[in-house]
Write a protein that holds these residues in place. Sequence first.
Motif, PDB file in Angstrom:
ATOM      1  N   THR A   1     -76.582 -34.621 -92.679  1.00  0.00           N
ATOM      2  CA  THR A   1     -76.355 -36.068 -93.114  1.00  0.00           C
ATOM      3  C   THR A   1     -76.048 -36.984 -91.869  1.00  0.00           C
ATOM      4  O   THR A   1     -76.225 -38.344 -92.240  1.00  0.00           O
TER       5      THR A   1
ATOM      6  N   ASN B   1     -71.330 -41.256 -91.658  1.00  0.00           N
ATOM      7  CA  ASN B   1     -71.957 -40.923 -92.977  1.00  0.00           C
ATOM      8  C   ASN B   1     -71.281 -40.100 -94.139  1.00  0.00           C
ATOM      9  O   ASN B   1     -71.565 -40.084 -95.406  1.00  0.00           O
ATOM     10  N   ALA B   2     -70.226 -39.289 -93.528  1.00  0.00           N
ATOM     11  CA  ALA B   2     -69.582 -38.626 -94.746  1.00  0.00           C
ATOM     12  C   ALA B   2     -68.061 -38.336 -94.327  1.00  0.00           C
ATOM     13  O   ALA B   2     -67.827 -38.599 -92.922  1.00  0.00           O
TER      14      ALA B   2
ATOM     15  N   GLU C   1     -60.792 -42.098-100.391  1.00  0.00           N
ATOM     16  CA  GLU C   1     -62.009 -42.145-101.178  1.00  0.00           C
ATOM     17  C   GLU C   1     -62.331 -43.491-101.557  1.00  0.00           C
ATOM     18  O   GLU C   1     -63.666 -43.617-101.493  1.00  0.00           O
TER      19      GLU C   1
ATOM     20  N   LYS D   1     -70.310 -43.630 -98.594  1.00  0.00           N
ATOM     21  CA  LYS D   1     -69.992 -42.250 -97.734  1.00  0.00           C
ATOM     22  C   LYS D   1     -70.251 -41.050 -98.801  1.00  0.00           C
ATOM     23  O   LYS D   1     -69.762 -41.171 -99.822  1.00  0.00           O
ATOM     24  N   ARG D   2     -70.633 -39.965 -98.205  1.00  0.00           N
ATOM     25  CA  ARG D   2     -70.475 -38.815 -98.927  1.00  0.00           C
ATOM     26  C   ARG D   2     -69.009 -38.126 -98.714  1.00  0.00           C
ATOM     27  O   ARG D   2     -68.645 -38.314 -97.581  1.00  0.00           O
TER      28      ARG D   2
ATOM     29  N   ARG E   1     -65.851 -35.278 -99.663  1.00  0.00           N
ATOM     30  CA  ARG E   1     -65.360 -33.986 -99.865  1.00  0.00           C
ATOM     31  C   ARG E   1     -64.136 -34.223-100.093  1.00  0.00           C
ATOM     32  O   ARG E   1     -63.305 -34.266 -99.167  1.00  0.00           O
TER      33      ARG E   1
ATOM     34  N   GLY F   1     -72.656 -29.036 -98.393  1.00  0.00           N
ATOM     35  CA  GLY F   1     -72.042 -30.267 -98.703  1.00  0.00           C
ATOM     36  C   GLY F   1     -72.368 -31.462 -97.782  1.00  0.00           C
ATOM     37  O   GLY F   1     -72.241 -32.494 -98.444  1.00  0.00           O
ATOM     38  N   PHE F   2     -72.756 -31.310 -96.566  1.00  0.00           N
ATOM     39  CA  PHE F   2     -73.043 -32.242 -95.670  1.00  0.00           C
ATOM     40  C   PHE F   2     -74.509 -32.180 -95.282  1.00  0.00           C
ATOM     41  O   PHE F   2     -74.884 -32.415 -94.138  1.00  0.00           O
TER      42      PHE F   2
ATOM     43  N   GLU G   1     -78.584 -33.248 -96.425  1.00  0.00           N
ATOM     44  CA  GLU G   1     -79.288 -34.130 -97.544  1.00  0.00           C
ATOM     45  C   GLU G   1     -80.750 -33.425 -97.552  1.00  0.00           C
ATOM     46  O   GLU G   1     -81.031 -32.549 -96.969  1.00  0.00           O
TER      47      GLU G   1
END
Length: 290
Positions: free
Chosen positions: A144, A224-225, A240, A248-249, A251, A269-270, A272
Amino acid sequence: MSVLKTYKLFVGGKFPRSESGRVYEVTDSKGGWLANAPLSSRKDARDAVSAARKAFGGWSGATAYNRGQVLYRVAEMLEGRREQFAAEVADAEGRTPAAAAAQVDAAIDRWVWYAGWSDKVAQIAGSANPVAGPYFNLSTPEPTGVVAVLAPQESSLLGLVSVVAPAIATGNTVVVVTSERSPLPALSLAEVLATSDVPGGVVNVLSGRAAELGPPLASHQDVNAIDLAGAQGELAVELEIAAADNLKRVRRPAPVDWTADPGTDRMLGFLETKTVWHPTGALGAAGSAY
């Protein structure tokens, strides 16, 4: 009279002081003064993101096998300082020496676990897709980018490793905010990373207040996340929302047994997914595929 150690940040492979000059006292589970830790600022967070972005191209472009070797070297170096980390975990978490040593052993094993997965995760995350036509259709995972991580508050070493290792095993770079109450295992881990083969900037370690460092990381356009493992209550909601504003992604935080089999969720989870179409068959005289 003993001299208490004053730790430093770990940014871009170097150990700078906080630009604010602030530190705070770190105490053990009984209130005894152990050391001084940097109280990172927003400027430190921005510097760490810049270092992580600079390192991303080289780290994501390395072979997965090479990344696995690097993670395995971290496990070796951590094992060489096992007694030191066991003492730090015992002080930080109020564990017995035996229980603290077990946590360190589990953290070492966790590095080895993700080292082994680094060149295998593409096989479970990628696929060759069936299509109706003269084409190959391939889906492959890609990192990601820069991942901000709020480390777990209650598991100062094993929890920390469990959120950092999967992110870098898959080619991401990381800015991690340590446990505020128990930052010393994370700051010592930075010393391990610096003497391993981890390129500078792949992991950047900030100690301080999650409530102060989380918002600038969540709103940063070049992150990015974000993993909110160490965020709680209203702070998690605030971060969040800030992350959603720039897509952003995220978790979300959830109860985790850090001693359990970690599975592949934090790696997947991270990542693409990139899908590529490629024609099959011969090329005609004009060079077009058919």
